[in-house]
Design a protein around this motif. Structure first.
Motif, short mmCIF file in Angstrom:
data_model
loop_
_atom_site.label_atom_id
_atom_site.label_comp_id
_atom_site.label_asym_id
_atom_site.label_seq_id
_atom_site.Cartn_x
_atom_site.Cartn_y
_atom_site.Cartn_z
N UNK A 1 0.80 -1.23 0.00
CA UNK A 1 0.00 0.00 0.00
C UNK A 1 0.83 1.27 0.00
N UNK A 2 2.15 1.19 0.15
CA UNK A 2 2.99 2.38 0.12
C UNK A 2 2.80 3.30 1.31
N UNK A 3 2.56 2.73 2.48
CA UNK A 3 2.24 3.54 3.65
C UNK A 3 3.45 4.33 4.16
N UNK A 4 4.61 3.72 4.18
CA UNK A 4 5.81 4.42 4.64
C UNK A 4 6.11 5.60 3.72
N UNK A 5 6.08 5.35 2.42
CA UNK A 5 6.33 6.40 1.44
C UNK A 5 5.31 7.53 1.57
N UNK A 6 4.09 7.19 1.91
CA UNK A 6 3.02 8.18 2.09
C UNK A 6 3.32 9.09 3.28
N UNK A 7 3.76 8.50 4.39
CA UNK A 7 4.13 9.30 5.56
C UNK A 7 5.32 10.20 5.24
N UNK A 8 6.28 9.66 4.52
CA UNK A 8 7.45 10.46 4.14
C UNK A 8 7.04 11.63 3.26
N UNK A 9 6.07 11.40 2.36
CA UNK A 9 5.61 12.48 1.48
C UNK A 9 4.90 13.57 2.28
N UNK A 10 4.16 13.18 3.30
CA UNK A 10 3.48 14.17 4.13
C UNK A 10 4.51 15.00 4.90
N UNK A 11 5.54 14.36 5.39
CA UNK A 11 6.60 15.11 6.06
C UNK A 11 7.29 16.05 5.07
N UNK A 12 7.51 15.58 3.85
CA UNK A 12 8.12 16.41 2.82
C UNK A 12 7.25 17.64 2.54
N UNK A 13 5.93 17.46 2.56
CA UNK A 13 5.01 18.59 2.39
C UNK A 13 5.25 19.63 3.48
N UNK A 14 5.38 19.18 4.72
CA UNK A 14 5.60 20.12 5.83
C UNK A 14 6.93 20.84 5.70
N UNK A 15 7.92 20.14 5.16
CA UNK A 15 9.24 20.76 5.00
C UNK A 15 9.28 21.75 3.85
N UNK A 16 8.69 21.35 2.70
CA UNK A 16 8.82 22.16 1.49
C UNK A 16 7.74 23.23 1.37
N UNK A 17 6.63 23.06 2.07
CA UNK A 17 5.53 24.03 2.03
C UNK A 17 5.14 24.41 3.45
N UNK A 18 5.95 25.24 4.10
CA UNK A 18 5.74 25.52 5.54
C UNK A 18 4.40 26.17 5.87
N UNK A 19 3.73 26.72 4.86
CA UNK A 19 2.42 27.34 5.12
C UNK A 19 1.39 26.33 5.58
N UNK A 20 1.66 25.02 5.37
CA UNK A 20 0.70 23.98 5.77
C UNK A 20 0.92 23.50 7.21
N UNK A 21 2.03 23.90 7.81
CA UNK A 21 2.32 23.44 9.18
C UNK A 21 1.25 23.96 10.14
N UNK A 22 0.70 23.03 10.90
CA UNK A 22 -0.34 23.40 11.86
C UNK A 22 -1.70 23.59 11.25
N UNK A 23 -1.81 23.44 9.91
CA UNK A 23 -3.08 23.73 9.24
C UNK A 23 -3.66 22.54 8.50
N UNK A 24 -2.98 21.41 8.51
CA UNK A 24 -3.48 20.21 7.84
C UNK A 24 -3.08 18.99 8.65
N UNK A 25 -3.96 18.00 8.68
CA UNK A 25 -3.72 16.76 9.42
C UNK A 25 -3.93 15.58 8.48
N UNK A 26 -3.04 14.60 8.57
CA UNK A 26 -3.20 13.33 7.85
C UNK A 26 -3.77 12.29 8.80
N UNK A 27 -4.92 11.75 8.45
CA UNK A 27 -5.50 10.63 9.19
C UNK A 27 -5.29 9.37 8.37
N UNK A 28 -4.54 8.44 8.92
CA UNK A 28 -4.29 7.15 8.27
C UNK A 28 -4.95 6.05 9.07
#
Length: 455
Positions: free
Chosen positions: A269-296
């Protein structure tokens, strides 16, 4: 009038109208109710030797014939060859495949036992519909017992390329077994082509149109992408809108945007890669920090198989590391839940989310992608982010945001685009996808297959 005989690894007797019934179960039961017939398979029980006789019970015009497996059969047929060899190999994880010859022998023995049970109940004009990788040799076992009925086989998972399939030592016997069927159905045209490539290159078969000829056998092959009932899903998505779990989710989000993912806990299912991508989002697009949540949500599965215990540990570790790095007093980036939820509640989770993240490394179809779209409110729909390696991508690539699940930055960029997508574009994509879901719904899948098998 012909009856329908359904054979699958597991048998489900679902009360009509029960909302927790999955799409496939509903589709099969509808076909059985319409034609009358038998559903044969394992009842989920494990008993000690000796082998126990099958149990039969009837509901209206359907006879449910179920068998228990012995511990040895479970270890060899189910845990050993089906899920220790076929599942990882067909999902291109040959590194996780563990071939043991006695497991393969046990796999074929259970298929023979199921076929022998059927011989006492079948009529000459019955049509047999066999489901999935657990039962590849079932048709051949039926032929060896003198059953001449029309038999169709549908593979719900991917069919691998010949080079991958050949890593299974018994690959030739397996594909020859598939050639005992009158109709072999796959989820996508790519799967069909892989089967044709193998049979023509390695078995010497002749491919003409939608038929493969091997010796005196003619096997019809085709793509039958499984669908959902979109209107039913829309209704389900509204049933839990006032439930306590949904209220708790909304309260915890505090008006933040929601990315939702629902998968069985599985290495495909690519779950690890998915979590890594969400962290990458927080790193590369700081405007989303504190404003979006991933529910897995990842319900456990096959916990007695080593590969599944390993992926659970990895996922828990990755979620803990990311949350430890990014969590604030009022915000937890990832909510990872290793448990099951009622189907109506899952559809409600989909409905209130802004992004559906469906990024398997390989998948036969992935109905979650279709259910996510069908659950959306038409006036303010969310965005589907979909792996190009899901079978659903063949139908949904123009409406979803397509990603390569091995490209972490690419997935992060698509998440950023989805979270910022204007309403008009979201509506256009939603309407396009809903048109596809309605055109290729579950009933169309079922009727196309059965019509082609009966013709």
């Amino acid at each position: 009038m012909s009856r329908l005989i359904v054979v699958s690894n597991r048998v489900a007797s679902i009360t009509e109208g029960k909302s927790s019934a999955g799409g496939l179960v509903v589709g099969v039961l509808d076909a059985l109710r319409g034609m009358g017939g038998i559903w044969l398979g394992w009842n989920g029980e494990i008993e000690t030797d000796p082998v126990q006789p099958p149990l039969t019970h009837s509901e209206k015009n359907i006879d449910f014939i179920t068998v228990a497996l012995t511990q040895r059969e479970y270890d060899q047929y189910y845990r050993g060859f089906s899920n220790g060899v076929l599942w990882p190999t067909f999902h291109y994880r040959i590194d996780l495949s563990r071939y043991i010859r006695r497991d393969y022998s046990g796999y074929r023995a259970v298929n023979r036992r199921f076929a022998q049970i059927l011989t006492s109940s079948i009529a000459s004009d019955d049509i047999i519909w066999v489901h999935d990788y657990h039962l590849i040799p079932f048709g051949q076992a039926c032929r060896s017992l003198g059953i001449k009925n029309k038999i169709g086989f549908f593979l719900h998972i991917p069919f691998p390329s010949p080079s991958v399939l050949r890593t299974i030592p018994s690959h030739q016997e397996l594909v020859e077994s598939m050639c005992a069927y009158d109709l072999v159905g796959f989820q996508t045209q790519s799967d069909v082509q892989a089967f044709i490539d193998y049979t023509t290159r390695h078995l010497g078969a002749i491919h003409i149109g939608d038929t493969v000829r091997l010796g005196d056998r003619s096997i019809k092959v085709g793509a039958y992408p499984i669908g959902i009932q979109p209107e039913q899903i829309r209704t389900l998505s509204k049933e839990s809108r006032h439930s306590k779990p949904l209220d708790a989710l909304r309260e915890g989000l505090q008006h933040r945007k929601l990315i939702v993912s629902v998968d069985r806990l599985d290495y495909s299912k690519g779950l690890i890669e998915r979590f890594d991508a969400f962290e990458c989002l927080l790193e590369s697009s700081p405007q989303h920090r504190g404003k979006v949540t991933l529910v897995q949500i990842a319900p456990p599965s096959r916990q007695d198989v080593q590969g599944y215990r390993q992926i659970r540990r990895q996922l828990e570790s990755t979620a803990g590391r990311i949350n430890g790095k990014w969590t604030e007093l009022s915000w937890t980036p990832i909510r990872y839940m290793n448990r099951s939820y009622e189907r109506t509640l899952l559809m409600s989770f989909f409905r209130v989310s802004q992004v559906g993240l469906v990024t398997p490394l390989r998948d036969g179809m992935n109905l979650v992608a279709k259910e996510y779209v069908a659950s959306q409110p038409a006036e303010d729909p969310g965005v589907l982010v979909l792996s190009e390696f899901a079978g659903a991508a063949a139908e949904m690539h123009e409406g979803a945001l397509m990603v390569n699940p091995y490209d972490v930055q690419g997935m992060a960029d698509s998440l950023d685009r989805a979270l910022n997508m204007p309403l008009e574009e979201r509506k256009q994509r939603y309407e396009h996808l809903m048109g596809i879901l309605k055109k290729n719904n579950l009933s169309v899948w079922r009727d196309r297959f059965l019509n082609d098998l009966g013709s």
